[in-house]
Write a protein that holds these residues in place. Structure first.
Motif, PDB file in Angstrom:
ATOM      1  N   ASN A 149     -92.509 -14.024  55.864  1.00 41.74           N
ATOM      2  CA  ASN A 149     -92.624 -14.677  57.166  1.00 41.74           C
ATOM      3  C   ASN A 149     -92.286 -16.160  57.096  1.00 41.74           C
ATOM      4  N   LEU A 150     -91.426 -16.616  56.162  1.00 41.73           N
ATOM      5  CA  LEU A 150     -91.139 -18.030  56.029  1.00 41.73           C
ATOM      6  C   LEU A 150     -90.011 -18.486  56.943  1.00 41.73           C
ATOM      7  N   SER A 151     -88.928 -17.735  56.957  1.00 41.00           N
ATOM      8  CA  SER A 151     -87.817 -18.141  57.821  1.00 41.00           C
ATOM      9  C   SER A 151     -87.178 -16.909  58.433  1.00 41.00           C
ATOM     10  N   GLY A 152     -87.992 -16.246  59.199  1.00 43.44           N
ATOM     11  CA  GLY A 152     -87.516 -15.011  59.790  1.00 43.44           C
ATOM     12  C   GLY A 152     -88.202 -13.840  59.159  1.00 43.44           C
ATOM     13  N   ARG A 153     -88.887 -13.055  60.019  1.00 43.22           N
ATOM     14  CA  ARG A 153     -89.677 -11.945  59.489  1.00 43.22           C
ATOM     15  C   ARG A 153     -88.999 -10.605  59.691  1.00 43.22           C
ATOM     16  N   LEU A 154     -89.493  -9.617  58.971  1.00 39.93           N
ATOM     17  CA  LEU A 154     -89.075  -8.248  59.237  1.00 39.93           C
ATOM     18  C   LEU A 154     -89.493  -7.902  60.649  1.00 39.93           C
ATOM     19  N   ASN A 155     -88.629  -7.289  61.392  1.00 42.35           N
ATOM     20  CA  ASN A 155     -88.926  -7.066  62.801  1.00 42.35           C
ATOM     21  C   ASN A 155     -88.434  -5.685  63.209  1.00 42.35           C
ATOM     22  N   GLY A 156     -89.270  -4.695  63.033  1.00 42.06           N
ATOM     23  CA  GLY A 156     -88.893  -3.331  63.362  1.00 42.06           C
ATOM     24  C   GLY A 156     -90.079  -2.422  63.201  1.00 42.06           C
ATOM     25  N   THR A 157     -89.821  -1.159  63.030  1.00 44.96           N
ATOM     26  CA  THR A 157     -90.905  -0.209  62.846  1.00 44.96           C
ATOM     27  C   THR A 157     -90.914   0.291  61.422  1.00 44.96           C
ATOM     28  N   ILE A 158     -92.025   0.886  61.015  1.00 44.94           N
ATOM     29  CA  ILE A 158     -92.100   1.465  59.684  1.00 44.94           C
ATOM     30  C   ILE A 158     -91.360   2.792  59.703  1.00 44.94           C
ATOM     31  N   PRO A 159     -90.282   2.926  58.937  1.00 45.95           N
ATOM     32  CA  PRO A 159     -89.539   4.185  58.956  1.00 45.95           C
ATOM     33  C   PRO A 159     -90.409   5.354  58.511  1.00 45.95           C
ATOM     34  N   GLN A 160     -90.254   6.460  59.198  1.00 48.36           N
ATOM     35  CA  GLN A 160     -91.053   7.635  58.895  1.00 48.36           C
ATOM     36  C   GLN A 160     -90.773   8.145  57.487  1.00 48.36           C
ATOM     37  N   GLU A 161     -89.541   7.904  57.000  1.00 45.99           N
ATOM     38  CA  GLU A 161     -89.199   8.398  55.672  1.00 45.99           C
ATOM     39  C   GLU A 161     -90.078   7.783  54.588  1.00 45.99           C
ATOM     40  N   ILE A 162     -90.497   6.526  54.802  1.00 46.55           N
ATOM     41  CA  ILE A 162     -91.329   5.869  53.797  1.00 46.55           C
ATOM     42  C   ILE A 162     -92.671   6.582  53.676  1.00 46.55           C
ATOM     43  N   MET A 163     -93.184   7.046  54.809  1.00 46.40           N
ATOM     44  CA  MET A 163     -94.489   7.691  54.809  1.00 46.40           C
ATOM     45  C   MET A 163     -94.459   9.101  54.202  1.00 46.40           C
ATOM     46  N   GLN A 164     -93.272   9.558  53.791  1.00 40.35           N
ATOM     47  CA  GLN A 164     -93.180  10.881  53.188  1.00 40.35           C
ATOM     48  C   GLN A 164     -93.101  10.820  51.672  1.00 40.35           C
ATOM     49  N   LEU A 165     -93.249   9.623  51.108  1.00 38.97           N
ATOM     50  CA  LEU A 165     -93.214   9.480  49.659  1.00 38.97           C
ATOM     51  C   LEU A 165     -94.596   9.769  49.089  1.00 38.97           C
ATOM     52  N   GLU A 166     -94.786  10.951  48.596  1.00 41.75           N
ATOM     53  CA  GLU A 166     -96.093  11.341  48.081  1.00 41.75           C
ATOM     54  C   GLU A 166     -96.430  10.642  46.774  1.00 41.75           C
ATOM     55  N   SER A 167     -95.445   9.954  46.182  1.00 39.47           N
ATOM     56  CA  SER A 167     -95.702   9.275  44.910  1.00 39.47           C
ATOM     57  C   SER A 167     -96.415   7.946  45.084  1.00 39.47           C
ATOM     58  N   PHE A 168     -96.495   7.432  46.318  1.00 38.72           N
ATOM     59  CA  PHE A 168     -97.083   6.112  46.550  1.00 38.72           C
ATOM     60  C   PHE A 168     -98.515   6.038  46.030  1.00 38.72           C
ATOM     61  N   VAL A 169     -98.804   4.924  45.316  1.00 37.67           N
ATOM     62  CA  VAL A 169    -100.163   4.611  44.903  1.00 37.67           C
ATOM     63  C   VAL A 169    -100.641   3.358  45.624  1.00 37.67           C
ATOM     64  N   GLN A 170     -99.747   2.371  45.759  1.00 33.75           N
ATOM     65  CA  GLN A 170    -100.086   1.134  46.467  1.00 33.75           C
ATOM     66  C   GLN A 170     -98.937   0.781  47.412  1.00 33.75           C
ATOM     67  N   LEU A 171     -99.262   0.486  48.661  1.00 32.70           N
ATOM     68  CA  LEU A 171     -98.272   0.140  49.675  1.00 32.70           C
ATOM     69  C   LEU A 171     -98.756  -1.083  50.441  1.00 32.70           C
ATOM     70  N   PHE A 172     -98.013  -2.202  50.312  1.00 28.87           N
ATOM     71  CA  PHE A 172     -98.361  -3.450  50.982  1.00 28.87           C
ATOM     72  C   PHE A 172     -97.185  -3.885  51.855  1.00 28.87           C
ATOM     73  N   VAL A 173     -97.344  -3.849  53.172  1.00 31.43           N
ATOM     74  CA  VAL A 173     -96.338  -4.363  54.103  1.00 31.43           C
ATOM     75  C   VAL A 173     -97.000  -5.325  55.088  1.00 31.43           C
TER      76      VAL A 173
END
Length: 1350
Positions: free
Chosen positions: A1052-1076
């Motif tokens: 968030n220093l000079s322009g932030r990510l500006n969109g939605t969380i893609p559904q594909e990311i939420m299908q990664l069953e390998s995730f242990v830690q997710l920080f967005v």
């Protein structure tokens, strides 16, 4: 005798003393204990030293650069002499560890890192500030009970402060500032009775400040600014009698300033700005006789100027701006506050005259009184020693004339106001020291005032963005020996440029005016000139090649004038930006045109003290700016980096070939040659432009092919080749693949994989197919095979397979099933393979033998089977444009499974190895491919090439001031040694990518999804944003099936990510830690979040997510920490009773409603629960985590009741029970409720009016009716603390009537699951009710509506 005794005694004494001295010397040489040295060496191994991560640090008021202290730590040296280590001379123990500013980078883990230092029992001072350390502080912090000084500031720590920190009872100083800590401050902090300094500033703390802080009686320094604290400032702060500095600014505090602060008689600095404080400044402040700094701006404070402040005789800095103060400024302010240096009271409602003696204050430096209703003008008084930095902002319509006569005024900034002119002065003795005058962005008109010509010390004059007209005054020649910067762009100036008036200029900007004539040849005498900008005028001249004599010239902008003729060759040694676009230049550029452009050819070593190259063109108070075409859009450079280079020759009539010497400009970032008449080929020397980010050669007559070498330019993010005559294969680099079709438009001869299906209009029908395979076959045989195949396909295939392989198929049924699965998996990894004609003929021969051996088959069926094989092989193996080509090495792996007994040979064309397999099994393979050909794609390579390409594409789309941090990402360095890259030991594929905290910008490239072995991705604390894909986060992240850890927070220093969380990311069953967290992500949290079965930590806090929290989140059974704070989630808390491992749950600062689930009390592992800042209602449980006020927070939920006594909530009525919201007809309920409410009020008022004796006041009854109506539907009373002065319940309601009625409505009105479709109906209904209430409450009785109208 006695003499000998004395001599002997002396010798004995000497020997003993000598032993003591020797022992002391030995001790001095070997102080370090081996065990403690080993502890420090183990601690060193945990962290990485990154010199590129160096930063400037403030050490005791000195700005110093960081350096790696631990590099001096070695096994064979005394640890007490290591940099940053201090030992006790007697005990030999390590007592101090100062590793601040040491370039340390790494994560804290529960079983490593800081925990290792527990084995230093005498450690009293620990300073790890100003590094790049991240992770969480756990309960083990309580083991450092001997610490007196702890500083972890300026790192990237996150999570909550554990309760065990209260065990550090010896602490005198604690600093955790400038991190990402969250949650509430633990109440146990009140146990640190020896604490004198506490700094928790610049974090994400929330909730209330615990009243236990009032127990810290020795505290002198308290810094809590820049957090998200809410509720009221606790009155217990008044118990901190030794406090000298108190800063609460930039939070969400509400309520009034506690009057108890007036008891802090030693307080010198108080800052409460940027909150929501209301009421008046307490009169008790008059006792703060040591106060020098008072800042309360940007709140909702009201009342008249606080008279109590006039007793603060030591006050030097006073800021009351952006509040609701009224009344007049006291006339005796100058006599009472004689030490005042700074006063700011803008954006209030002060009225009356300005104090006439305001400028008599001898120490006054700055006055800000804009946006009030002050009258009169400032009079010049006896100003014996005014400040040299005085700023006067919007004091009237004209700049007062006496201002120029302040004898010590050296800097004057009038910019960004509404001044329209300069008041003339009768006294002509102007300031002799004024060196910098800024008047930009005002409404000045008329000619440039001649008085500036008499400011003989003037070095900087900026009058840009006004309405000045006329010519540039010739009298400004008086300033030619001093004036360094002249900026008059964006005015209406006319005439010609003056000649020798400005020989000392460093920067000369006259762009966007109406100047005519030619460039004065006297510019060659401006030896110090660095920036010359004459864009958008009407200058008619030839190319000023003679400017090459200016050895310091860095920026030349001639855009949009009437320059004409050839662009003569010149040697610009330091020129880094040249823009001659949109003129009438013509002719041919010589092949060696750019030979002597040294600045764009090689980088000069200009670095700051911290090792960076972030120097800007400019000096002191002024930095140059400009507008430049970059990547197809106009880009404003507010500051111009010394390393930034650009060349724009677009929009002219230049012809001939593009000079080959263009390849010498290796440091060029932007190249625009569009809209000319260039011919010939694109020079291959452009492959040397390794720093190029933007290339535009569109709208020319260029022919030939695009050089394939351009595909290797890893920084090249934008290109445009459209509207030319280019042909051939488009380079295959990923940068080319990601360009829009318009970049290649109107080049009919281009083809290749970079032009996808959407660019079909660019393909030429005659272009050769990509990767075709030459096969020599007789034409008659092709015709015969196709005709025979059409006749006997089905019958031949069936009988041939049955007669030839029935026994094998019966015996190996199970094996075939496994084989099919193997084929599906392995075929995805295959690349191209071919089969020679002789191999095909051998296959046909063996097919005939096997067919005859099984049964005698008719010649017709045999012929059909023969043709089938030919057709299949041709279809699958030869026509590579439609299907796939195999790779011989991969074919061995797949077909080795099919080699029992009967076999034949297939020769691999690449390495001539022989592969054996049965024809039935190969037939099965072919048949399977026919049936499922659509499922196969070209597979990625198994070596690291795919990773290298993905990383270079990622790098090419990185921008920002620090993109050089990825300088090691090149082909000369093994990619596993690139910065932030870690590879697996066996397969040498990228498994970890750690680029956190590098201040990188640009977008997160979708190519990141090609790192198929990636397990950990850390991009936190950067500036990713800019022009980003539709989703904001690339959906290609969803293809990283091995990804376990993802850090994308704080971009968030000079322009932030500006969109939605893609559904594909939420299908990664390998995730242990997710920080967005800490971005600008929008939309709902995807329902597929429940598929993250193994996730332990999920943080999406501080975004703009909305909608309901998905029910599926309760399926994440391994979840330990869940952070959803600071979004716009609504609805009720879903059923998460299955999250039995949860330790931290933060749902604060959302729009959640309903009851607090009672089952949360049953979570035995829950350490911290934050439900504050929502709309919860009903009973607060009293069991489990709800028994300890330090472990949970429910503040800011106004309809809660019950709970433990420490919460001080209202008691619950007996009939209040937890209830489930029902999905009933809410629309009907609301109308019935509103109708009954109004009817009840009407009946009550009628009974009051007609049932009582005496003559009633109808207007008074209407007023009461209106007030009751507003009370009923807002659940607020006119006597609430919110309503002061002119801010009443009526004005509160009226201000929300247009668009925010739902925001002020009583939450119980919206009880139940209200569907969005009827929200507008509810709002309209409430508007009608509120309108009735407002009209009944008119101040004048005659203006009130009648009862009939109501």
């Amino acid at each position: 005798m006695s003499t000998s005794h004395m001599t002997l005694s002396f010798l004995v004494l000497f020997i003993f003393k000598f032993q003591d001295v020797t022992a002391f010397a030995t001790t001095a040489r070997h102080l370090c204990r081996p065990g403690q040295r080993n502890v420090l060496l183990e601690f060193k191994k945990v962290f990485e030293i990154r010199r590129s991560s160096s930063k400037l640090c403030n050490i005791n008021g000195r700005i110093v650069g960081s350096y790696p202290k631990t590099e001096s730590w070695g096994n064979n040296s005394d640890c007490c002499y290591w940099s940053g280590v201090t030992c006790d001379a007697k005990s030999k123990d390590v007592i101090k560890l100062d590793l601040s500013c040491s370039c340390l980078h790494g994560r804290f883990h529960s079983n490593t890192s800081l925990v290792r230092l527990q084995n230093l029992p005498s450690l009293k001072t620990l300073d790890l500030s100003n590094n790049y350390l991240y992770g969480q502080i756990r309960l083990w912090i309580g083991n450092f009970s001997h610490l007196t000084f702890l500083d972890l500031s300026s790192n990237h720590f996150a999570g909550q402060i554990p309760f065990s920190i209260g065990v550090l009872s010896q602490l005198t100083s604690l600093s955790l500032s400038d991190n990402q800590f969250s949650g509430q401050i633990p109440t146990s902090l009140g146990n640190l009775s020896h604490l004198t300094s506490l700094d928790f500033s610049s974090n994400q703390f929330s909730g209330q400040i615990p009243s236990s802080l009032g127990k810290l009686s020795h505290l002198t320094y308290l810094q809590l600014f820049d957090n998200q604290f809410s509720d009221q400032i606790p009155s217990s702060v008044g118990n901190l009698s030794h406090l000298t500095s108190l800063h609460f600014s930039h939070n969400q505090f509400s309520g009034q300033i506690p009057s108890s602060i007036g008891k802090l008689s030693r307080l010198t600095s108080l800052d409460c700005c940027e909150n929501s404080l209301v009421g008046r400044i307490p009169s008790s402040f008059s006792r703060l006789n040591q106060l020098t700094n008072l800042v309360v701006n940007s709140n909702k404070l009201s009342g008249k100027f606080p008279i109590a402040l006039l007793n603060l005789t030591k006050l030097s800095h006073l800021s009351l701006s952006n509040n609701r103060f009224t009344g007049t400024l006291p006339p005796n302010i100058t006599t009472s506050l004689s030490n005042l240096e700074f006063i700011s009271a803008y954006d209030n409602a002060f009225v009356g005259p300005l104090p006439s003696s305001l400028f008599n204050l001898p120490a006054l430096t700055s006055i800000y009184l804009t946006n009030n209703q002050l009258e009169g003008s400032l009079k010049f008084g006896n100003t014996s020693s005014p400040s040299s930095k005085l700023r006067v902002l919007s004091l009237g319509s004209q700049v007062p004339g006496w201002l120029w006569m302040l004898p010590n005024l050296g800097y004057l900034d009038l910019s960004n106001n509404t001044f329209i002119g300069f008041e003339t002065s009768t006294i002509r003795k102007l300031s002799s020291v004024l060196g910098h005058l800024f008047g930009s962005n005002n409404n000045f008109s008329g000619e440039v005032p001649s008085l500036v010509c008499e400011l003989h010390s003037l070095r900087t004059l900026d009058l840009s963005n006004n309405n000045f007209s006329g010519s540039i005054p010739l009298c400004m020649g008086n300033l030619k020996s001093t004036l360094s910067v002249l900026n008059v762009r964006q005015n209406r100036l006319s005439g010609c440029l003056p000649g020798n008036a400005f020989e000392s200029l460093r920067s000369f900007d006259v762009g966007h005016n109406q100047l005519v004539g030619k460039l004065p040849r006297s510019l060659v005498n401006f030896s110090a000139l660095e920036v010359l900008n004459v864009e958008s005028n009407m200058i008619n001249d030839t190319f000023p090649f003679w400017l090459n004599s200016l050895q310091e010239l860095k920026v030349l902008v001639l855009r949009s004038n009437a320059f004409h003729g050839p662009v003569h060759q010149a040697a610009f040694l330091k020129l880094q930006i040249i823009d001659i676009s949109h003129n009438h230049f013509s002719g041919i550029l010589p092949s060696d045109y750019f030979v002597n452009w040294r600045k764009m050819s090689s980088r000069e070593s200009e670095t700051n003290e911290d090792g960076s190259n972030l120097n800007y063109i400019g000096e002191g108070y002024y930095h140059d700016s400009m507008v430049l075409m970059n990547k197809g859009i106009k880009m404003e450079l507010v500051r111009i980096l010394e390393i930034y280079t650009a060349l724009d020759f677009s929009g002219n009539r230049l012809e001939g070939e593009i000079p080959k010497s263009i390849g010498l400009l290796k440091e060029l970032h932007v190249l625009n040659l569009s809209n000319n008449a260039f011919t010939g080929h694109i020079p291959s020397s452009m492959e040397n432009l390794t720093a190029l980010e933007s290339l535009d050669v569109s709208q020319n007559n260029i022919s030939g092919e695009i050089p394939q070498e351009l595909g290797n330019l890893s920084y090249l993010a934008y290109m445009n080749f459209s509207h030319n005559q280019l042909v051939g294969l488009v380079p295959g680099g990923t940068q080319f693949r990601r360009q829009a079709c318009s970049s290649f438009k109107d080049n009919s001869g281009l083809f290749g994989p970079a032009l996808d299906e959407d660019c079909s209009d660019i393909h030429t029908p005659s272009s050769p197919p990509y990767g075709t395979l030459e096969v020599e076959e007789e034409e008659e045989e092709d015709v015969f095979c196709w005709i025979a195949g059409a006749i006997g396909f089905v019958l031949g295939l069936a009988i041939g397979c049955i007669l030839s392989g029935s026994r094998l198929l019966l015996d190996e049924t199970n094996k075939q099933a496994e084989a099919h699965q193997l084929v599906r998996e392995r075929m995805k990894q295959l690349n191209k393979w071919t089969v020679e004609k002789e191999a095909m003929e051998e296959y046909i021969t063996m097919f005939l033998v096997c067919s005859v051996f099984s049964l005698v088959c008719s010649f017709t069926l045999f012929l059909a089977c023969f043709v089938l094989c030919n057709w299949t092989m041709n279809k699958l193996c030869i026509q590579s444009t439609n299907l796939f080509l195999f790779n011989g090495h991969e074919l061995i792996d797949v077909l080795i499974y099919f080699c029992p007994s009967k076999h034949f040979n297939l020769r691999n064309l690449h390495d001539h190895e022989v592969v054996s397999f049965t024809w039935v099994q190969f037939n099965t393979l072919i048949l399977f491919q026919i049936l499922d050909a659509s499922s196969f794609n070209e597979a990625p390579t198994v070596d690291g090439n795919a990773d290298i390409k993905a990383l270079l594409v990622f790098k090419s789309q990185v921008s920002g001031n620090n993109r050089l941090a990825l300088g090691s990402w090149n082909h000369s360095t093994p990619f596993c040694q690139w910065k932030g890259v870690a590879c697996g030991r066996k397969h040498k594929r990228v498994t970890d990518l750690d680029l956190g905290g590098l201040d990188l910008g640009g977008i997160i490239s979708p190519a990141i999804g090609d790192l198929s072995f990636l397990k950990s991705l850390n991009l936190e604390d950067n500036s990713f944003g800019g022009t980003i894909p539709k989703e904001g986060l690339p959906s290609e992240l969803g293809s990283l099936s091995s990804l376990e850890v993802l850090f994308l927070s704080k971009n968030n220093l000079s322009g932030r990510l500006n969109g939605t969380i893609p559904q594909e990311i939420m299908q990664l069953e390998s995730f242990v830690q997710l920080f967005v967290n800490s971005n600008l992500l929008t939309g709902p949290l995807p329902k597929d979040v429940g598929r993250l079965k193994h996730v332990v930590v999920l943080s999406v806090e501080n975004n703009r997510l909305n909608g309901n929290i998905p029910e599926t989140i309760g399926d994440c059974l391994y979840m330990e920490e869940l952070y959803l704070r600071g979004n716009a989630f609504d609805g009720v808390i879903p059923d998460i009773r299955n999250l039995r491992a949860i330790t931290h749950l933060n749902l604060s600062n959302n729009n959640l409603s309903g009851n607090v689930p009672e089952y949360l009390a049953n979570f035995s592992t829950l350490e911290n629960l934050d439900l504050s800042g929502n709309n919860f209602e009903g009973v607060v449980p009293t069991k489990g985590v709800f028994q300890h006020s330090g472990k949970f927070s429910v503040s800011g939920n106004r309809n809660l009741c019950g709970g433990i006594p420490e919460l001080k909530l209202k008691p619950c009525p007996r009939n209040v029970v937890s209830r489930t919201r029902r999905h009933s007809s809410n629309k009907k309920k609301i109308f019935i409720g509103v109708g009954i409410g109004i009817a009840s009020l009407l009946l009550a008022l009628l009974a009051l009016e007609y049932g009582m004796g005496g003559k009633p006041s109808r207007e008074g009854d209407l007023y009461s009716f209106g007030i009751l109506l507003l009370e009923m539907f807002t659940r607020k009373r006119p006597t609430d603390e919110l309503f002061v002065e002119d801010f009443t319940l009526r004005s509160y309601t009226e201000s929300a009537l247009a668009d925010h009625v739902l925001d002020i409505a009583d939450i119980s009105i919206l009880s139940g699951e209200v569907h969005k479709k009827i929200m507008s109906t509810i709002a309209e209904c409430l508007k009608m009710v509120f309108n009735v209430g407002i009209r009944c409450c008119e101040q004048s009785p005659t203006d009130r509506m009648t009862m009939a109208q109501a």
